[in-house]
Design a protein around this motif. Structure first.
Motif, PDB file in Angstrom:
ATOM      1  N   LYS A  98       1.406  -1.151  -0.143  1.00 17.80           N
ATOM      2  CA  LYS A  98      -0.011   0.185  -0.364  1.00 17.80           C
ATOM      3  C   LYS A  98       0.980   0.917   0.330  1.00 17.80           C
ATOM      4  N   ASP A  99       1.834   1.205   0.633  1.00 15.45           N
ATOM      5  CA  ASP A  99       2.795   2.452   0.569  1.00 15.45           C
ATOM      6  C   ASP A  99       4.377   1.946  -0.554  1.00 15.45           C
ATOM      7  N   VAL A 100       5.290   1.697   0.752  1.00  9.02           N
ATOM      8  CA  VAL A 100       6.950   1.505  -0.195  1.00  9.02           C
ATOM      9  C   VAL A 100       6.996   0.414  -0.516  1.00  9.02           C
TER      10      VAL A 100
ATOM     11  N   PRO B  93       4.823  -1.335  -3.847  1.00  7.43           N
ATOM     12  CA  PRO B  93       3.209  -0.644  -4.883  1.00  7.43           C
ATOM     13  C   PRO B  93       3.056  -0.923  -6.669  1.00  7.43           C
TER      14      PRO B  93
END
Ligand code: HEM
Ligand SMILES: [Cu+2]
Ligand SMILES: [Cu+2]
Lengths: 141, 515
Positions: free
Chosen positions: A80-82, A99
């Motif tokens: 969802k992010d890194v 991602p």
């Protein structure tokens, strides 16, 4: 042995070893990547700094994943992010969570027990603590 | 005979000089200073990890992440590259029989960019890791540290391109007309190879840094998946530069061993041609393997196989160096003075590091080792075991020529034993930790795996030994450059034969006495 012969022999041996490593890796990797057709899909999502799981029937779990012994599972890995890296060291399950990409890894646990899950790609502050556990249970159904 | 450093000269004269030996000294001193700064960070990291769960020395992971990031950046870009450049600056013009580097002013400019880059890296103290993968470095890494990192690396990158151009022109264009390229000594060949590699590889990273900067500013989204970009693109650009770059770190150390091994074996080099061939081949094939850092990013099977083949194809060239060294030593009357000890120790560690590298490149094994302490062990066997040992060997070797005095052989032996043992203990153990599954770049680790705790402690004790060995090194460098016995400049080790060396360099400021 002549001056140059020795070196040629040496280089030939090195190349032979490398060929062996290459061919063997090719064979093993091919096998490792052959996903069984009946593997059940588990969605794995990494985010700073925990793992969440979604079973095929829609049940969701966070940090602890419950699976059945002697079943094949295919992980669909997201982030969802890194970048993270989904890893169950005891079962050599390992693939990055990137991602914007969906990555895959599969395994079929054949022993009951509790195994650590961790993140193996640096993802910031609590990377070291992005841990969970896998619980493999007997299939009673 | 009076040498440059023995003639007191005001420091500013060295600092503003463009003469190749002066610039070389500046690089050397700069690199050694940062070796110790990076070394202190390493000691903090290892000591901290000796005590799991207690937050010893560093009590928050934010600081810890910054420490290992700056440790890595320092050792690679502020120690390894500058020291290679320093020794290259001193020796290459002499080896190709030219009066100076081709572009002396450019040379000095390239050096003086280093302190600027170093200041940015150290004052920023980023937490991006040295690889600074997107999208962390773009969407999460705190500024201004990450921005200072980008500018710092940018400046160091440009500096290394400038000095590479200088080396290439010096060697290819300025060498003495009577000296055919193939007879140029192998250390100069190593500098030529890595300079050409830098010129090909570095611009890619320079571009990636700019893209990272504009991504961070929100002006673009090259690597930012939340703005339509792809982080994998960053990894490709990064490793396209930095896999070749690992050979750029390595080859000068190999070149130094080529200086030392024949001399202390009192035998001619086994084969100049094979050395040249191995350098050039590695310089080319080194560009075909960057993807081995990315097997687990979701690469398809065929791509993985291609990069595996590319990686394995580069190995025989490294093997040829080892063979060349051993064949040179074979039947020689070897003098195990400090330079030789470190060179031979370095070759042994080079060999084991290479064997570990081959295992990494085997795809299925990399899924066990990648992202674990195994990789930390692997790279350090090269970075300390080969490059560190090669540099130290060369520094002992040049010591009498630069200072006119002799270091203390007993202390140098103690340095060697501690450093060799420490390196083996620290980094072989880390391979085992990796096999046990311990991830790298972690501030802390769970204590329920007792083997993790024990292996970490063993590794830390090894690291302390390395630390102690370098304390001896530093103290004896300083003490014996002032108080050491005067060296016999024609043959400091009493082994006969002819040397080139800093002594032969004419320094316009030093008022060199010559022979
Ligand atoms: C025989 C030659 C070599 C081979 C076959 C080899 C192979 C590899 C492979 C396959 C990896 C990826 C491991 C992973 O992250 O999963 C790796 C990582 C690495 N290697 Fe080597 N390598 C060699 C030489 C070198 C040299 C000479 C250096 C440095 C001077 C070096 C420094 C590194 C570093 C720094 C990493 C880790 C990068 C990171 O992720 O931070 N290697 N090597
Ligand atoms: Cu992580
Ligand atoms: Cu590499």
């Amino acid at each position: 042995m002549g001056h140059d012969t020795a070196e040629w022999v040496f280089v030939a041996i090195v190349i032979a070893v490398l060929c062996y490593v290459g061919v063997d890796s090719w064979i093993v990797q091919k096998e490792v990547e052959a996903v069984p057709a009946d593997a059940e899909v588990i969605k794995v999502t990494g985010q700073q700094w925990f793992w969440s799981f979604e079973h095929a029937d829609g049940t969701k779990e966070i940090s602890t994943l419950h699976l059945k012994k002697d079943h094949a599972y295919l992980f669909e890995i997201y982030s969802k992010d890194v970048m993270h890296s989904f890893n169950i060291p005891d079962w050599v399950v390992f693939e990055d969570a990137v991602p914007g990409h969906t990555n895959h890894a599969w395994f079929a646990p054949n022993e009951v027990g509790t195994y650590p899950i961790q993140c193996r790609e640096y993802c910031g502050l609590l990377h070291y603590n992005m841990r969970g556990s896998l619980v493999v249970e007997d299939d009673k159904s | 005979m009076v040498l440059e450093l023995q003639k007191p000269r005001p420091v500013w004269q060295i600092m503003f000089s463009t003469h190749h030996t002066d610039v070389g000294y500046l690089y050397l001193v700069f690199g050694i200073v940062f070796l110790f700064m990076g070394g202190v960070l390493a000691m903090i990291i290892r000591t901290h990890l000796f005590f799991p769960g207690q937050g010893v020395l560093v009590s928050d992971s934010a600081t810890f992440n910054r420490i290992f990031t700056v440790h890595g950046l320092t050792m690679l870009f502020l120690f390894a590259l500058p020291v290679a450049n320093g020794i290259g600056n001193i020796l290459v013009p002499i080896m190709v029989r030219y009066k100076d580097m081709a572009y002396p002013k450019l040379n000095a400019i390239a050096f003086w960019m280093n302190p600027v880059g170093a200041a940015l890296l150290w004052l920023g103290f980023a937490d991006t890791t040295w690889v600074s993968y997107a999208p962390y470095s773009i969407i999460r890494a705190p500024g201004p540290a990450a921005d200072m990192f980008i500018f710092g690396m940018k400046i160091l990158g440009i500096s290394s391109i400038l000095s590479s151009i200088n080396f290439v022109v010096t060697i290819v264009k300025c060498k003495h007309p009577d000296l055919p390229l193939r007879r140029v000594p192998l250390f100069a060949w190593s500098m030529l190879t890595v300079s050409l590699m830098t010129i090909v590889a570095m611009p890619t990273y320079a571009a990636a840094l700019i893209m990272m900067l504009t991504d961070r500013l929100g002006l673009s989204g090259f690597f930012n998946p939340f703005a339509g970009g792809d982080p994998i693109a960053y990894l490709h650009l990064f490793w396209f530069t930095f896999h070749p770059e690992v050979y750029i770190f390595l080859l000068p150390a190999i070149g130094m061993m080529y200086e030392i091994i024949p001399r202390f074996s009192r035998k001619p080099l086994y084969s100049q041609a094979s050395g040249v061939f191995a350098f050039v081949m590695l310089g080319i094939i080194g560009f075909a393997s960057w993807g081995h850092h990315m097997y687990s990013t979701g690469m398809d099977f065929t791509t993985k196989v291609v990069f595996m083949i590319g990686t394995l194809a580069a190995v025989p060239a490294s093997g040829m160096h080892v063979f060349n060294f051993l064949a040179t030593m074979w039947g020689g009357r070897i003098r195990f003075a400090a330079p030789m000890k470190f060179a031979v120790g370095g070759i042994a560690l080079f060999f084991s590091a290479g064997a570990g590298g081959v295992l990494n490149s085997a795809m299925p094994l990399d899924f066990i080792s990648h992202g674990t302490y195994w990789v930390v062990g692997h790279m350090h066997l090269f970075l300390i075991g080969t490059i560190g040992f090669g540099f130290v060997a060369m520094i002992y070797y040049m010591f009498p020529y630069i200072t006119g005095r002799m270091y203390n052989e007993k202390l140098a032996s103690a340095h060697f034993v501690l450093m060799f043992w420490g390196t083996v203990q620290t980094f072989f153990t880390q391979h085992l930790l990796g096999l046990e599954g311990m991830p790298r770049r972690v501030y802390d680790y769970p204590t329920e795996f007792t083997s993790w705790t024990q292996l970490n402690q063993i590794s830390t004790i090894g690291a302390w030994m390395i630390g102690a060995s370098f304390a001896i090194f530093l103290a004896s460098l300083i003490y014996y450059s002032a108080k050491g016995k005067e060296a016999n400049m024609d043959d400091p080790w009493g082994i006969g034969g002819k040397y080139y060396y800093p002594v032969e360099a004419k320094n316009p400021h030093g008022g060199h006495s010559g022979y």
